[in-house]
Scaffold this active site. Structure first.
Site, PDB file in Angstrom:
ATOM      1  N   LYS A   1      40.523  36.223   6.826  1.00 33.44           N
ATOM      2  CA  LYS A   1      40.193  36.303   8.255  1.00 33.44           C
ATOM      3  C   LYS A   1      38.877  37.044   8.455  1.00 33.44           C
ATOM      4  CE  LYS A   1      41.968  39.650  11.001  1.00 33.44           C
ATOM      5  NZ  LYS A   1      40.912  40.309  11.794  1.00 33.44           N
ATOM      6  N   ASN A   2      38.743  38.184   7.765  1.00 33.98           N
ATOM      7  CA  ASN A   2      37.576  39.025   8.013  1.00 33.98           C
ATOM      8  C   ASN A   2      36.274  38.460   7.450  1.00 33.98           C
ATOM      9  OD1 ASN A   2      39.211  40.733   9.389  1.00 33.98           O
ATOM     10  ND2 ASN A   2      39.170  42.401   7.905  1.00 33.98           N
TER      11      ASN A   2
ATOM     12  N   CYS B   1      41.950  45.823  18.458  1.00 30.13           N
ATOM     13  CA  CYS B   1      43.081  46.653  18.016  1.00 30.13           C
ATOM     14  C   CYS B   1      42.957  48.071  18.539  1.00 30.13           C
ATOM     15  CB  CYS B   1      43.098  46.739  16.487  1.00 30.13           C
ATOM     16  SG  CYS B   1      43.973  45.417  15.695  1.00 30.13           S
TER      17      CYS B   1
ATOM     18  N   ARG C   1      36.395  52.916  18.898  1.00 35.93           N
ATOM     19  CA  ARG C   1      35.531  52.184  17.968  1.00 35.93           C
ATOM     20  C   ARG C   1      34.211  51.929  18.671  1.00 35.93           C
ATOM     21  NH1 ARG C   1      39.440  47.595  15.483  1.00 35.93           N
ATOM     22  NH2 ARG C   1      37.894  47.396  13.843  1.00 35.93           N
TER      23      ARG C   1
ATOM     24  N   ASP D   1      42.660  48.679   5.826  1.00 40.04           N
ATOM     25  CA  ASP D   1      43.522  47.584   6.275  1.00 40.04           C
ATOM     26  C   ASP D   1      44.781  47.433   5.418  1.00 40.04           C
ATOM     27  OD1 ASP D   1      41.889  47.026   8.375  1.00 40.04           O
ATOM     28  OD2 ASP D   1      41.121  45.132   7.610  1.00 40.04           O
TER      29      ASP D   1
ATOM     30  N   ARG E   1      47.707  37.306  14.609  1.00 40.07           N
ATOM     31  CA  ARG E   1      46.244  37.419  14.593  1.00 40.07           C
ATOM     32  C   ARG E   1      45.707  37.350  13.167  1.00 40.07           C
ATOM     33  NH1 ARG E   1      44.222  42.545  16.405  1.00 40.07           N
ATOM     34  NH2 ARG E   1      42.392  41.533  15.547  1.00 40.07           N
TER      35      ARG E   1
HETATM   36  C1  UD1 Z   1      36.036  45.663   9.925  1.00 40.66           C
HETATM   37  C2  UD1 Z   1      37.280  44.823   9.773  1.00 40.66           C
HETATM   38  C3  UD1 Z   1      38.508  45.692   9.913  1.00 40.66           C
HETATM   39  C4  UD1 Z   1      38.443  46.838   8.936  1.00 40.66           C
HETATM   40  C5  UD1 Z   1      37.126  47.583   9.066  1.00 40.66           C
HETATM   41  C6  UD1 Z   1      36.935  48.660   8.004  1.00 40.66           C
HETATM   42  C7  UD1 Z   1      36.787  42.592  10.603  1.00 40.66           C
HETATM   43  C8  UD1 Z   1      37.023  41.589  11.662  1.00 40.66           C
HETATM   44  N1  UD1 Z   1      37.304  43.807  10.815  1.00 40.66           N
HETATM   45  O1  UD1 Z   1      36.079  46.226  11.218  1.00 40.66           O
HETATM   46  O2  UD1 Z   1      39.641  44.869   9.664  1.00 40.66           O
HETATM   47  O3  UD1 Z   1      39.498  47.734   9.255  1.00 40.66           O
HETATM   48  O4  UD1 Z   1      36.027  46.678   8.943  1.00 40.66           O
HETATM   49  O5  UD1 Z   1      36.985  48.096   6.737  1.00 40.66           O
HETATM   50  O6  UD1 Z   1      36.173  42.331   9.575  1.00 40.66           O
HETATM   51  N2  UD1 Z   1      31.684  52.781  13.808  1.00 40.66           N
HETATM   52  C9  UD1 Z   1      30.885  53.564  14.604  1.00 40.66           C
HETATM   53  N3  UD1 Z   1      29.897  52.969  15.331  1.00 40.66           N
HETATM   54  C10 UD1 Z   1      29.681  51.616  15.278  1.00 40.66           C
HETATM   55  C11 UD1 Z   1      30.500  50.813  14.452  1.00 40.66           C
HETATM   56  C12 UD1 Z   1      31.502  51.424  13.728  1.00 40.66           C
HETATM   57  O7  UD1 Z   1      31.049  54.785  14.683  1.00 40.66           O
HETATM   58  O8  UD1 Z   1      28.756  51.149  15.950  1.00 40.66           O
HETATM   59  C13 UD1 Z   1      32.765  53.416  13.045  1.00 40.66           C
HETATM   60  C14 UD1 Z   1      34.142  52.947  13.430  1.00 40.66           C
HETATM   61  O9  UD1 Z   1      34.625  53.608  14.579  1.00 40.66           O
HETATM   62  C15 UD1 Z   1      34.929  53.277  12.200  1.00 40.66           C
HETATM   63  C16 UD1 Z   1      33.927  53.011  11.070  1.00 40.66           C
HETATM   64  O10 UD1 Z   1      32.635  53.046  11.685  1.00 40.66           O
HETATM   65  O11 UD1 Z   1      35.280  54.642  12.194  1.00 40.66           O
HETATM   66  C17 UD1 Z   1      34.094  51.696  10.346  1.00 40.66           C
HETATM   67  O12 UD1 Z   1      34.105  50.657  11.276  1.00 40.66           O
HETATM   68  P1  UD1 Z   1      33.585  49.194  10.927  1.00 40.66           P
HETATM   69  O13 UD1 Z   1      33.372  49.084   9.453  1.00 40.66           O
HETATM   70  O14 UD1 Z   1      32.481  48.866  11.852  1.00 40.66           O
HETATM   71  O15 UD1 Z   1      34.838  48.330  11.268  1.00 40.66           O
HETATM   72  P2  UD1 Z   1      34.820  46.887  11.874  1.00 40.66           P
HETATM   73  O16 UD1 Z   1      33.613  46.147  11.413  1.00 40.66           O
HETATM   74  O17 UD1 Z   1      35.089  46.987  13.334  1.00 40.66           O
END
Ligand code: UD1
Length: 430
Positions: free
Chosen positions: A22-23, A126, A131, A317, A409
């Site tokens: 999915k990711n 979620c 986030r 995850d 999902r």
């Molecule tokens: C993706 C995955 C999710 C997984 C996560 C971490 C998908 C669809 N989702 O989510 O399943 O749990 O990677 O492996 O692929 N952060 C900030 N600022 C930002 C962006 C992120 O502070 O602008 C923080 C987040 O709050 C979190 C950390 O960075 O603490 C990691 O988040 P991120 O790797 O961005 O997760 P996702 O890409 O949303």
């Protein structure tokens, strides 16, 4: 609303086909907006998130056709989907659509790169802690974008002549922000260097697909990614890599329930850290020609401590599922979550099944118990919900999981995959 009933006590024996990730599928689908040619993706899982993104891309003007095909291998219903965005008819991603799935926010990258502008709602998704999107904003700003936030929307515009390649080092590793910056930079003028990039296999998969489309990306899978901008991208055909989270989830299910299962169509190298933790917990894991074999016969589940980390660390995850497994260990284990705050909503639900878990800051202490007992429980997020299924596999009597739309999902035909291996799992529609 559907619920899932699990009657615990059966071992798992047989074959579980692993779906496309999915990711990876989500960012790959979004990458189709970068070209007016057709991007064909194979092995796309049939999931609520994929359907939702199909609607979102359609809203931007993508023409999408699905060739359902029953694949012989493990009878997976992997689909081949063609995406053609000849014209972008709308550069706005509205709140009603983005709030349902956080990843849809990522369209900001391709829209900005191709159309020079994007208006994208701040995301929902979620409920696993706040986030923020600051890293996306900083990264795109480094490429010359002008970004304003207004009324819950991000309005982004590229400079005259398009985005400009730059060097940007993320202060924190983010999978989503790495995807977006990489996509945006493919069509920027000049070279972009992304430092402290996410190294997740899904980032590599996206880079491989973008390169097949004509992008010039090197270093994906390391923490420094270099992208030489090109003026146009073409179509391509790409196969989505196997889902390492689904793989780890079923490996943990077998470790929990006992038995002997081949996870087919997956690749152990995608999740070595997690597999090592499952091995230490007492399961035997061996590679096969086309997947991995997981066995636990007899011996109990041993306590193992894990700390979540960006790839190649233990994936956040799989944290909830591992906690599910540890509820039945023969001692005390600790699980520390470092990626997301507030990703422990499953603790209270596992406790309803008889688990003994206490929280201190970002660390959960799990005292293994000799038995779990079925109860009604509620899914709170995608990965948390499947940890309840894992616990339900060994709980005495019936565990009834409500709010299974979370499961839908991200887990393709979960009840069918488990039932075929001997579990008693059924979907109940009210
Ligand atoms: C993706 C995955 C999710 C997984 C996560 C971490 C998908 C669809 N989702 O989510 O399943 O749990 O990677 O492996 O692929 N952060 C900030 N600022 C930002 C962006 C992120 O502070 O602008 C923080 C987040 O709050 C979190 C950390 O960075 O603490 C990691 O988040 P991120 O790797 O961005 O997760 P996702 O890409 O949303």
């Amino acid at each position: 609303m559907d619920r899932i009933r699990i009657r615990g006590g059966n071992e798992l024996h047989g074959i579980i086909p692993i779906s496309g990730a999915k990711n990876a599928a989500l960012p790959l689908m979004i990458a189709s907006l970068l070209t007016d040619d057709t991007l064909t993706l194979e092995n796309v899982p049939h999931l609520a998130d994929v359907e939702q993104l199909i609607r979102i891309l359609g809203n931007h003007g993508a023409d999408i056709s699905v060739n359902g095909r029953r694949e012989r291998q493990g009878e997976s219903y992997a689909r081949t989907i063609h995406f053609t965005s000849r014209n972008i008819v709308d550069t706005t991603a509205p709140y009603e659509l983005v709030s349902k799935m956080r990843a849809s926010f990522w369209v900001i990258g391709p829209l900005l790169a191709r159309e020079g502008k994007a208006r994208v709602s701040l995301p929902g998704g979620c409920a696993i802690g706040t986030r923020p999107v600051d890293l996306f904003i900083e990264g795109l700003t480094a490429l010359g974008a002008n970004i304003e936030i207004d009324g819950g929307y991000i309005n982004a515009t590229a400079p005259e002549g398009g985005l400009i390649g730059a060097r940007y080092v993320f202060p924190k590793v983010s999978v989503g922000a790495t995807h977006v910056l990489m996509m945006a930079a493919t069509r920027a003028r000049g070279t972009t260097v992304i430092g402290n990039a996410a190294r997740e296999p899904e980032v590599v998969d996206l880079a491989n697909c973008l390169n097949a489309m004509g992008a010039k990306i090197t270093g994906a899978g390391t923490s420094t990614i270099t992208i030489e901008g090109v003026t146009t991208l073409s179509g391509a055909r790409h196969r989505v890599l196997p889902d390492r989270i689904e793989t780890g989830t079923y490996a943990m299910a077998v470790a929990m329930a006992g038995g002997d299962v081949v996870l087919e169509g997956t690749d152990a190298s995608l999740l070595e850290t997690a597999l090592e933790a499952i091995r230490r917990a007492g399961a035997e894991i061996t590679p096969t020609n086309n997947g991995i074999r997981v066995r636990r016969n007899g011996g109990g589940i041993k306590p193992v401590d894990v700390v979540t980390d960006p790839f190649p660390g233990f994936p956040t995850d799989l944290q909830a599922q591992f906690m599910g497994l540890m509820t039945r260990s023969s001692g005390i284990s600790h699980i520390t979550e470092t990626i997301f705050e507030n990703r422990f909503m499953h603790v209270q639900e596992l406790a309803r099944l008889g688990a003994r878990i206490s929280l201190s800051g970002q660390t959960a202490k799990i005292e293994g118990v000799g038995r779990l007992k079925g109860a009604p429980v509620m899914a709170t997020d995608l990965r948390a919900s499947v940890s309840l299924v894992i616990a339900g596999l060994v709980a005495e009597g019936d565990t009834m999981v409500s709010r299974v739309y979370h499961l839908d999902r991200g887990f393709e035909r979960l009840e069918e995959k488990l039932t075929r291996c001997g579990a008693e799992v059924e979907r109940v529609s009210d």
